[in-house]
Design a protein around this motif. Structure first.
Motif, PDB file in Angstrom:
ATOM      1  N   PRO A 195      21.008   8.019   6.056  1.00 47.45           N
ATOM      2  CA  PRO A 195      21.628   7.491   4.886  1.00 47.45           C
ATOM      3  C   PRO A 195      21.301   8.133   3.413  1.00 47.45           C
ATOM      4  N   LEU A 196      22.206   8.468   2.766  1.00 48.23           N
ATOM      5  CA  LEU A 196      21.742   9.314   1.625  1.00 48.23           C
ATOM      6  C   LEU A 196      21.054   8.426   0.551  1.00 48.23           C
ATOM      7  N   LYS A 197      21.244   7.296   0.562  1.00 50.86           N
ATOM      8  CA  LYS A 197      20.455   6.387  -0.127  1.00 50.86           C
ATOM      9  C   LYS A 197      18.908   6.228  -0.150  1.00 50.86           C
ATOM     10  N   ALA A 198      18.718   6.512   1.238  1.00 53.91           N
ATOM     11  CA  ALA A 198      17.419   6.354   1.805  1.00 53.91           C
ATOM     12  C   ALA A 198      16.500   7.670   1.209  1.00 53.91           C
ATOM     13  N   VAL A 199      17.347   8.757   1.371  1.00 55.89           N
ATOM     14  CA  VAL A 199      16.622  10.011   1.041  1.00 55.89           C
ATOM     15  C   VAL A 199      16.388   9.895  -0.693  1.00 55.89           C
ATOM     16  N   MET A 200      17.702   9.367  -1.459  1.00 57.88           N
ATOM     17  CA  MET A 200      17.439   9.314  -2.800  1.00 57.88           C
ATOM     18  C   MET A 200      16.294   8.362  -2.999  1.00 57.88           C
ATOM     19  N   ALA A 201      16.139   7.168  -2.504  1.00 66.55           N
ATOM     20  CA  ALA A 201      14.942   6.329  -2.722  1.00 66.55           C
ATOM     21  C   ALA A 201      13.631   6.882  -2.417  1.00 66.55           C
ATOM     22  N   LEU A 202      13.698   7.836  -1.453  1.00 66.24           N
ATOM     23  CA  LEU A 202      12.362   8.472  -1.150  1.00 66.24           C
ATOM     24  C   LEU A 202      11.905   9.457  -2.329  1.00 66.24           C
ATOM     25  N   GLU A 203      12.953  10.109  -2.831  1.00 63.74           N
ATOM     26  CA  GLU A 203      12.744  11.097  -3.862  1.00 63.74           C
ATOM     27  C   GLU A 203      12.317  10.350  -5.284  1.00 63.74           C
ATOM     28  N   GLU A 204      13.080   9.156  -5.412  1.00 63.67           N
ATOM     29  CA  GLU A 204      12.680   8.464  -6.721  1.00 63.67           C
ATOM     30  C   GLU A 204      11.437   7.860  -6.547  1.00 63.67           C
ATOM     31  N   SER A 205      11.069   7.457  -5.492  1.00 61.58           N
ATOM     32  CA  SER A 205       9.701   6.907  -5.405  1.00 61.58           C
ATOM     33  C   SER A 205       8.491   7.704  -5.769  1.00 61.58           C
ATOM     34  N   LEU A 206       8.759   9.039  -5.778  1.00 62.94           N
ATOM     35  CA  LEU A 206       7.578   9.751  -5.744  1.00 62.94           C
ATOM     36  C   LEU A 206       6.965   9.790  -7.304  1.00 62.94           C
ATOM     37  N   ASN A 207       7.896   9.362  -8.145  1.00 58.48           N
ATOM     38  CA  ASN A 207       7.201   9.323  -9.659  1.00 58.48           C
ATOM     39  C   ASN A 207       6.672   7.700 -10.040  1.00 58.48           C
ATOM     40  N   HIS A 208       6.859   6.978  -9.038  1.00 59.69           N
ATOM     41  CA  HIS A 208       6.576   5.458  -9.249  1.00 59.69           C
ATOM     42  C   HIS A 208       5.078   5.407  -9.491  1.00 59.69           C
ATOM     43  N   ALA A 209       4.435   4.652 -10.392  1.00 58.62           N
ATOM     44  CA  ALA A 209       2.924   4.503 -10.493  1.00 58.62           C
ATOM     45  C   ALA A 209       2.433   3.891  -9.063  1.00 58.62           C
ATOM     46  N   GLY A 210       1.320   4.536  -8.610  1.00 59.26           N
ATOM     47  CA  GLY A 210       0.590   3.940  -7.479  1.00 59.26           C
ATOM     48  C   GLY A 210       1.525   4.652  -6.233  1.00 59.26           C
ATOM     49  N   ALA A 211       2.447   5.146  -6.482  1.00 61.98           N
ATOM     50  CA  ALA A 211       3.136   5.804  -5.219  1.00 61.98           C
ATOM     51  C   ALA A 211       2.323   6.496  -4.132  1.00 61.98           C
ATOM     52  N   HIS A 212       1.218   6.991  -4.653  1.00 58.85           N
ATOM     53  CA  HIS A 212       0.279   8.216  -3.762  1.00 58.85           C
ATOM     54  C   HIS A 212      -0.872   7.345  -3.492  1.00 58.85           C
ATOM     55  N   LYS A 213      -1.033   5.958  -3.649  1.00 60.53           N
ATOM     56  CA  LYS A 213      -2.287   5.386  -3.716  1.00 60.53           C
ATOM     57  C   LYS A 213      -2.215   4.863  -2.071  1.00 60.53           C
ATOM     58  N   TYR A 214      -3.457   4.419  -1.407  1.00 59.82           N
ATOM     59  CA  TYR A 214      -3.263   3.512  -0.296  1.00 59.82           C
ATOM     60  C   TYR A 214      -2.485   2.250  -0.518  1.00 59.82           C
ATOM     61  N   GLN A 215      -1.671   2.021   0.498  1.00 57.68           N
ATOM     62  CA  GLN A 215      -0.533   0.712   0.524  1.00 57.68           C
ATOM     63  C   GLN A 215      -1.096   0.069   1.334  1.00 57.68           C
ATOM     64  N   SER A 216      -0.681  -1.426   1.289  1.00 57.58           N
ATOM     65  CA  SER A 216      -1.046  -2.490   1.897  1.00 57.58           C
ATOM     66  C   SER A 216      -0.822  -2.266   3.556  1.00 57.58           C
ATOM     67  N   TYR A 217      -1.979  -2.858   4.252  1.00 60.27           N
ATOM     68  CA  TYR A 217      -1.753  -2.708   5.773  1.00 60.27           C
ATOM     69  C   TYR A 217      -0.494  -3.574   6.378  1.00 60.27           C
ATOM     70  N   GLN A 218      -0.106  -4.394   5.423  1.00 64.02           N
ATOM     71  CA  GLN A 218       1.156  -5.168   5.998  1.00 64.02           C
ATOM     72  C   GLN A 218       2.490  -4.643   5.459  1.00 64.02           C
ATOM     73  N   GLY A 219       2.331  -3.465   4.713  1.00 61.70           N
ATOM     74  CA  GLY A 219       3.522  -3.022   3.850  1.00 61.70           C
ATOM     75  C   GLY A 219       3.938  -3.813   2.765  1.00 61.70           C
ATOM     76  N   ILE A 220       4.728  -3.406   2.195  1.00 57.66           N
ATOM     77  CA  ILE A 220       4.989  -3.925   0.610  1.00 57.66           C
ATOM     78  C   ILE A 220       5.959  -4.872   0.964  1.00 57.66           C
ATOM     79  N   PRO A 221       5.984  -5.955  -0.070  1.00 58.37           N
ATOM     80  CA  PRO A 221       6.496  -7.154   0.195  1.00 58.37           C
ATOM     81  C   PRO A 221       8.111  -6.875   0.372  1.00 58.37           C
ATOM     82  N   GLU A 222       8.655  -5.851  -0.455  1.00 55.30           N
ATOM     83  CA  GLU A 222      10.168  -5.372  -0.222  1.00 55.30           C
ATOM     84  C   GLU A 222      10.471  -4.998   0.932  1.00 55.30           C
ATOM     85  N   PHE A 223       9.660  -4.362   1.823  1.00 50.93           N
ATOM     86  CA  PHE A 223       9.824  -3.830   2.978  1.00 50.93           C
ATOM     87  C   PHE A 223      10.026  -5.089   3.905  1.00 50.93           C
ATOM     88  N   ARG A 224       8.963  -5.777   3.933  1.00 46.54           N
ATOM     89  CA  ARG A 224       9.290  -6.988   4.841  1.00 46.54           C
ATOM     90  C   ARG A 224      10.563  -8.020   4.574  1.00 46.54           C
TER      91      ARG A 224
END
Length: 381
Positions: free
Chosen positions: A46-75
């Motif tokens: 889906p195009l919106k999935a690719v766009m969300a990935l691209e936009e996320s690259l500039n988010h604060a903390g995007a390149h840090k370790y993430q939670s072992y349980q995934g971010i709450p929004e994903f769950r």
């Protein structure tokens, strides 16, 4: 020479890993190989999935370790997806664990529940990873037969006659790979009752429920399923995101938490951008599924034509990314597929890759453009 672990002596390199080396070599020699052996979606996510990935690259903390349980929004997105499409209510906090692909989950679940010497019920034919992971953990694979005359469903009478005293896990996979069979409602009630009766964890591997299938099911929509069941699911097939490696295991908190204990010692969390893209994919509208399946219907029709040109028969009611086809009598699967590769430069999978009960069958993928499949038909004809 340092000796490898004994466990590796029981496990061979994955068939497709070996065969794709051969296919790559033939291509390097100028052979025009058509690959209809692998179920790797070739369409765009889906195009919106690719766009969300691209936009996320500039988010604060995007390149840090993430939670072992995934971010709450994903769950939350997984919980909403299960409610919308399966009518299954899941707690985003306690009953969902994101995975780096559902294949990872086969190992993690096995590590969480199996001790050396435990037994595992594995479908024959079935996904080869169930067997290899069981052997790697020094547990015992116990195969249960799936047969065409029983619509590729387990024979519960035969299962009850088996020695189940050491069985800890049973793998099921519906819609089925490689056969494409959909299980009826009664099957889920029966398999849950079977698990409860014998204290066996039933794990449904469920990545194909939206491919050419108008009635997706989850084992968790059936009564008392959470008592003895887990389910693996994935965004790989439904949203053409196989390389993203994002999936999930869902079910009872205690079971999911046991898997988390393994997973948290094996990785350092899923990349933030992958999760943001997966969230957008999971919110796709009904139109996404209709558009995807309209393409696959046309491709499947062509693959049916190819199967007929090779004198194979098939079940038009099957679903998923493959066509499971029966060879003419007395032909051997691997000999047949090697001959097709040699004479027509077309790679298809022999049924024996998936177990002894796959002898006499072959598997075609529909993950190729219509023009390529037409070329395959022309070569055979």
């Amino acid at each position: 020479m340092i000796e490898v672990a004994d466990r590796l002596k029981q496990v061979k390199e994955y068939y497709f890993s070996i065969k794709l080396k051969e296919v790559a070599f033939l291509k390097s020699q100028g052979k025009p190989i058509i690959n209809l052996g692998i179920g790797s979606p070739d369409l765009d996510p889906p195009l919106k999935a690719v766009m969300a990935l691209e936009e996320s690259l500039n988010h604060a903390g995007a390149h840090k370790y993430q939670s072992y349980q995934g971010i709450p929004e994903f769950r939350d997105a997984v919980a909403d997806f299960y409610k919308a499409h399966y009518n299954v209510h899941l707690s985003a906090k306690t009953e969902i664990l994101p995975l780096m692909g559902s294949k990872e989950g086969v190992m993690h679940i096995s590590m969480a529940f199996l001790n050396k010497g435990d037994a595992v019920l594995i479908p024959n034919p079935g996904y080869p990873t169930y067997t290899s992971v069981t052997k790697l953990l020094e547990a015992e694979p116990v195969f249960y037969d799936l047969k065409e005359n029983n619509n590729w469903l387990p024979d519960f009478i035969a299962l009850e006659r088996m020695d189940l005293s050491k069985v800890k896990i049973m793998w099921i996979n519906y819609p089925n790979m490689p056969t494409g069979t959909n299980a009826p409602h009664k099957f889920y009630d029966d398999i849950i009752a079977f698990g409860k009766r014998h204290n066996i964890l039933i794990v449904n591997d469920n990545p194909y429920s939206f491919i050419l299938n108008n009635k997706p099911k989850s084992i968790l929509q059936y009564r008392q399923a959470k008592d003895v069941c887990l389910e693996l699911n994935s965004i790989s097939k439904t949203f053409n995101m196989a390389g993203w490696r994002a999936g999930m295991v869902v079910g009872n908190y205690d079971y999911v938490n046991a898997v988390l204990k393994v997973k948290s010692n094996m990785d350092s969390g899923m990349f933030y951008g992958i999760q943001k893209g997966a969230i957008e994919a999971l919110t796709s509208s009904k139109m996404w599924f209709e558009s995807l399946n309209s393409i696959y219907r046309k491709r499947r029709q062509l693959v049916w034509e190819l199967a007929e040109a090779l004198n194979c028969t098939y079940n038009e009611d099957a679903t998923g990314l493959f066509v499971w086809a029966k060879l003419p009598p007395h032909l051997k699967s691997e000999e047949f597929t090697d001959l097709v590769l040699k004479e027509h430069s077309i790679f298809i999978a022999p049924g024996t890759v998936f177990g002894s009960k796959g002898e006499g069958y072959v598997r075609f993928s529909i993950c190729e453009e219509e023009g390529v499949i037409k070329e395959a038909i022309a070569r055979v004809k």
